[in-house]
Design an enzyme around this catalytic site. Structure first.
Site, PDB file in Angstrom:
ATOM      1  N   ASP A 103      -3.376  -1.330   5.633  1.00 27.22           N
ATOM      2  CA  ASP A 103      -3.717  -0.834   6.967  1.00 27.22           C
ATOM      3  C   ASP A 103      -5.194  -0.537   7.142  1.00 27.22           C
ATOM      4  O   ASP A 103      -5.634  -0.271   8.253  1.00 27.22           O
ATOM      5  CB  ASP A 103      -2.907   0.431   7.288  1.00 27.22           C
ATOM      6  CG  ASP A 103      -3.129   1.548   6.275  1.00 27.22           C
ATOM      7  OD1 ASP A 103      -3.914   1.344   5.326  1.00 27.22           O
ATOM      8  OD2 ASP A 103      -2.508   2.616   6.424  1.00 27.22           O
ATOM      9  N   ASP A 156      -8.383  -3.359   3.037  1.00 25.99           N
ATOM     10  CA  ASP A 156      -7.274  -4.274   2.768  1.00 25.99           C
ATOM     11  C   ASP A 156      -7.517  -5.679   3.323  1.00 25.99           C
ATOM     12  O   ASP A 156      -6.786  -6.612   2.974  1.00 25.99           O
ATOM     13  CB  ASP A 156      -5.975  -3.722   3.382  1.00 25.99           C
ATOM     14  CG  ASP A 156      -5.559  -2.413   2.745  1.00 25.99           C
ATOM     15  OD1 ASP A 156      -5.683  -2.300   1.518  1.00 25.99           O
ATOM     16  OD2 ASP A 156      -5.120  -1.506   3.472  1.00 25.99           O
ATOM     17  N   ASP A 196       0.855  -1.178   0.000  1.00 24.61           N
ATOM     18  CA  ASP A 196       0.000   0.000   0.000  1.00 24.61           C
ATOM     19  C   ASP A 196       0.895   1.232   0.000  1.00 24.61           C
ATOM     20  O   ASP A 196       2.108   1.144   0.208  1.00 24.61           O
ATOM     21  CB  ASP A 196      -0.893  -0.035   1.243  1.00 24.61           C
ATOM     22  CG  ASP A 196      -2.039   0.957   1.166  1.00 24.61           C
ATOM     23  OD1 ASP A 196      -2.246   1.526   0.082  1.00 24.61           O
ATOM     24  OD2 ASP A 196      -2.711   1.158   2.181  1.00 24.61           O
TER      25      ASP A 196
END
Length: 855
Positions: free
Chosen positions: A574, A578, A298
């Site tokens: 996070d 996700d 990410d």
């Protein structure tokens, strides 16, 4: 859909609640703890040991049966304790729902339990409130909603009337009244919960490797046992005795110590990772991370700090650069005197337009309060010592239609907003368009700040004939250690891709700054990804690709497509969005400090400090763990060769040479003297070659391991133990074919036992490296192994000298001659190992000079 201004009546709300059910996410069916424990006791290897225990009991060896059962139960309980808290992502998703919500019912506002919300309720939101149902905005004033946990987008959304807000998000600023259109299982958050539950974590590479090892060992044990049963019948033994003998051989070949060694080695590595801020939630994730070949990371909060910061300011009087650390109010502004003075005026205007935004100090961190971009402007003002806003201000909040906000006070009109909204109100400003293009090309988010003297009763009157003070370039800066971490991953042969919900330009800029972007500069958007999985995998299977504007479904597809191409995929994240991808990837890596509980519970590894660089440390430990498992497998299998040789010699000699060791001595070797050295090998620290080149993940037991076991180390131990056994027998007056005296046989058997134990002592140090000899590796560097060897010698003394163990095991203390022969096993094993490694190194350097020697 409309609703009366009085809201629903309490009676109607109660009826809808009865019909539709509570506003709550579905509770995932949890497996009973006893079922989890049973699973640790009935997998294939454990079942094989259970069968071995039953066979030992049938063969009249209750001590052996009890010992095997203890090993299985202890290992199962330990593994159960390590993994008991896994699979709770759905529970944490439910925890995102707030306890109370403000609604309009019966004509007035009231607080209700969030679970009592129903479709048609008018939900009233204000800054800081958690949105607890999906809804349509009826009215709003300066509403900004942080949707980062759902979308990955770091900038708050600005929904207008008629647009939607979603459960699980929260209001960053402003206020709104919202018509509830979906609750409970019908919300977008519930859809992600369903994806998280449906995504099944794949079997880890280690689990697959160990399954193959166990299958090979099981087949070998059964085949050898059957062969010895046939040999016993040919030698004239009764069928019953031959069967019991074959059972003993089969049990002897089962490596009882392998399972606890693997489990405890992984636990040791997990503790080491925790000390380096990487928390392992599944033990086999330790090795899986080391086997990773592709990291999908990410952006927000992973590669970046998740802290908006002003880095450059363009003004008509010049450009300045801003230096500082996140939201900390201390920093420097570098540029010409006139430009800096202009920035002071700009910061004053920006602060007046966002009086509620500020940074607060909490737990040694500066945290934003309000829109992160407006907080960044406040921090800029603090660094310049600019005063706060006037108290007699008239405010016109940010409006997504005009894309700017303004304040009118005694000093005039102050405006901030999107450049394409503010610049047309400022006339022609030389250099402004060029400056805007330059800031945008750097991937910065740009705000325009303007002012004018005078006032206005409406925003139309106030926001006109403006003077442009400047353009502010903001960024969410990369973490300090990211570039080095990415370089380390690439030196290890690991490919990296950025998978983010953010804007493509922002993602590209961060990828360039961190060195992540590949040489082809490929940046994609989620909507442009191929629908066909093989085509998607082919497109993404390269280093340095960036995929922006992705959805949770996109992340799942990406992980699956790369796995189909043979990659071991690590997915970092996070946010709530996700969770499904973290669960489906070979290993999910979540942020521990800034991440959501959902991401942490769906992940296999949690980075406690949120540093991408911690992944590199965890990969290094994972690789070392894989190498260590190969080390103690070599150690265990070498022992098995020495243990099996006496039975082979007995069979080939037609019983003329008695058995050198008993089945109980074999068990004493496997779980008595060998267990701690094997565990110590599992704690061998990484060396400087661990992160060079792609990890060899072909097989735990490959040709190299088999050659060392069956051509070098195993034969060296076996020859020395049998030589010691036969010399002691011959020195006592025995000759081939005769039945030795019981006392003499016990002494010779104890000598053979001691020779194997001492040979294993040398073998433990030989297994520390696959290419360096014992003198080159040295005795230091692994203190645990030193203590394990001391313990091994102590246990040997107990087995040989402390009654009733010598009688029970069938071997007594060696004579002086026997001790000399047993001790000779140490230099023989060391020399054989050194010669074989010298030949191997020479061969590797001649045939594959580019291949690093990794252990």
């Amino acid at each position: 859909m409309t609703v009366a201004t009085t809201g629903l009546s309490s009676a109607e709300a109660a009826r809808r609640l009865h019909d539709d059910g509570p506003n709550a996410l579905p509770v995932a069916r949890r497996r009973h703890p006893l079922l989890l424990l049973v699973e640790q006791l009935v997998h294939f290897f454990a079942l094989m040991l259970w069968v071995a225990a039953v066979l030992a009991l049938i063969a009249g060896m209750p001590a052996l049966a009890v010992a095997i059962v203890v090993v299985v139960v202890l290992n199962g309980v330990f593994a159960f304790a390590q993994e008991y808290r896994a699979d709770r992502a759905a529970q944490r998703l439910r925890d995102l729902m707030p306890v109370r919500a403000t609604v309009r019912r019966d004509g007035h506002l009231q607080q209700v339990d969030a679970s009592g919300l129903v479709v048609g309720d008018e939900l009233v939101l204000e800054a800081g409130a958690r949105v607890c149902a999906d809804g349509e905005v009826l009215t709003e004033a300066g509403l900004a909603v942080d949707e980062s946990m759902l979308t990955g987008e770091s900038v708050p959304a600005r929904p207008e009337a008629g647009q939607h807000v979603y459960a699980g998000t929260y209001v960053a600023e402003g206020e709104a009244s919202v018509l509830v259109v979906a609750t409970g299982t019908h919300t977008k958050l519930a859809g992600i919960a369903a994806l998280t539950q449906e995504a099944k974590p794949p079997r880890s590479p280690l689990a697959g490797q160990l399954h193959r090892v166990v299958m090979v060992v099981a087949v070998m044990a059964v085949v050898v046992g059957a062969a010895f049963f046939g040999a016993a019948l040919l030698l004239g033994l009764p069928i019953a005795e031959g069967f019991l003998f074959a059972i003993g051989v089969t049990v002897a070949l089962v490596p009882e110590g392998l399972l606890p060694t693997v489990t405890l080695s992984l636990a040791r590595a997990a503790q080491s990772m925790a000390a380096r801020k990487a928390l392992v939630r599944r033990l086999d994730a330790v090795e899986t991370l080391g086997a990773t070949t592709f990291i999908c990371t990410d952006k927000t909060g992973t590669l970046t700090r998740n802290e908006m910061s002003v880095v450059r300011v363009w003004t008509p009087r010049g450009e300045v650069t801003v230096h500082g650390n996140g939201y900390e109010p201390t920093g420097t502004v570098n540029g010409g005197a006139e430009a800096v003075e202009q920035v002071r005026a700009l910061a004053s205007t920006a602060k007046r337009c966002s009086p509620a935004a500020h940074a607060r100090h909490h737990d040694d961190r500066w945290l934003p309060v309000g829109d992160p971009m407006e907080v960044a402007l406040h921090v800029l003002a603090a660094r310049l010592g600019v005063d706060g806003p006037s108290q007699d201000a008239v405010r016109f909040p940010f409006d997504p239609r005009r894309r700017r906000s303004s304040v009118v006070d005694s000093d005039g009109v102050h405006v901030t907003g999107a450049p394409d909204s503010v610049l047309p109100l400022c006339g022609i400003v030389p250099g402004a368009e060029e400056a805007l293009a330059g800031l945008a090309q750097r991937g910065l988010r740009v705000l325009a700040v303007a002012r004018r003297a005078g006032g206005g009763q409406t925003w139309q009157e106030a926001e006109r004939d403006l003077e442009l003070l400047g353009l502010v370039g903001l960024q969410d800066p990369p973490r300090d250690d990211v570039a080095d971490a990415i370089a380390s991953c690439r030196s290890a042969g690991i490919r990296i891709a950025m998978i983010t919900g953010d804007h493509p330009a922002t993602a590209r800029a961060i990828a360039e700054q961190t060195g992540l972007l590949g040489s082809d500069g490929l940046v994609l958007e989620g909507k442009d990804l191929p629908a066909e999985q093989d085509e998607l995998g082919s497109l993404l299977d390269r280093d340095g690709v960036v995929v922006a504007r992705v959805t949770p479904e996109d992340k799942l597809r990406i992980a699956t497509a790369l796995q189909r191409r043979g990659h071991v995929v690590a997915m970092t994240g996070d946010g709530v969005n996700d969770g499904p991808a973290l669960r489906a990837a070979d290993i999910g890596v979540a942020m521990g400090a800034s991440g959501t509980d959902v991401a942490r519970e769906a992940a296999d590894l949690v980075l406690l400090d949120d540093h991408f660089g911690t992944i590199v440390a965890a990969v290094e430990l994972g690789r070392a763990t894989f190498a260590n498992i190969r080390r103690f497998l070599t150690y265990h299998l070498t022992d098995n060769v020495a243990e099996l040789t006496p039975f082979v010699v007995w069979a080939l000699s037609g019983g003329s040479i008695p058995l050198a060791i008993t089945v109980l001595q074999v068990l004493a070797l496997d779980i008595g003297t060998d267990l701690l050295p094997a565990l110590a090998l599992g704690a061998e620290p990484p060396n400087k070659r661990t992160m060079r080149g792609r990890l060899h993940t072909g097989s735990l037991i490959d040709g190299g391991v088999l050659r060392r076991v069956f051509l070098v180390l195993g034969p060296a131990e076996a020859v020395m133990s049998m030589l010691a056994f036969l010399v002691v027998l011959l020195a006592g007056g025995w000759h081939v074919g005769a039945t030795p005296d019981a006392a003499l046989l016990a002494t010779a058997s104890g000598t053979a036992f001691a020779a194997i134990v001492l040979g294993q002592l040398a073998n433990a140090y030989a297994c520390r490296s696959a290419t360096r000899s014992v003198p080159r590796v040295g005795l230091r560097g692994n203190r645990l192994l030193l203590w394990a060897v001391v313990f091994e010698l102590a246990v040997l003394a107990v087995f040989l000298f402390v009654p009733p163990l010598p009688h029970l095991l069938g071997g007594t203390a060696p004579s002086a001659l026997g001790w000399g022969l047993a001790l000779a096993a140490v230099p023989v094993v060391v020399v054989a190992d050194a010669v074989a490694k010298a030949f191997l190194v020479r061969k590797l350097r001649f045939t594959r000079p580019e291949r690093p020697l990794t252990s």
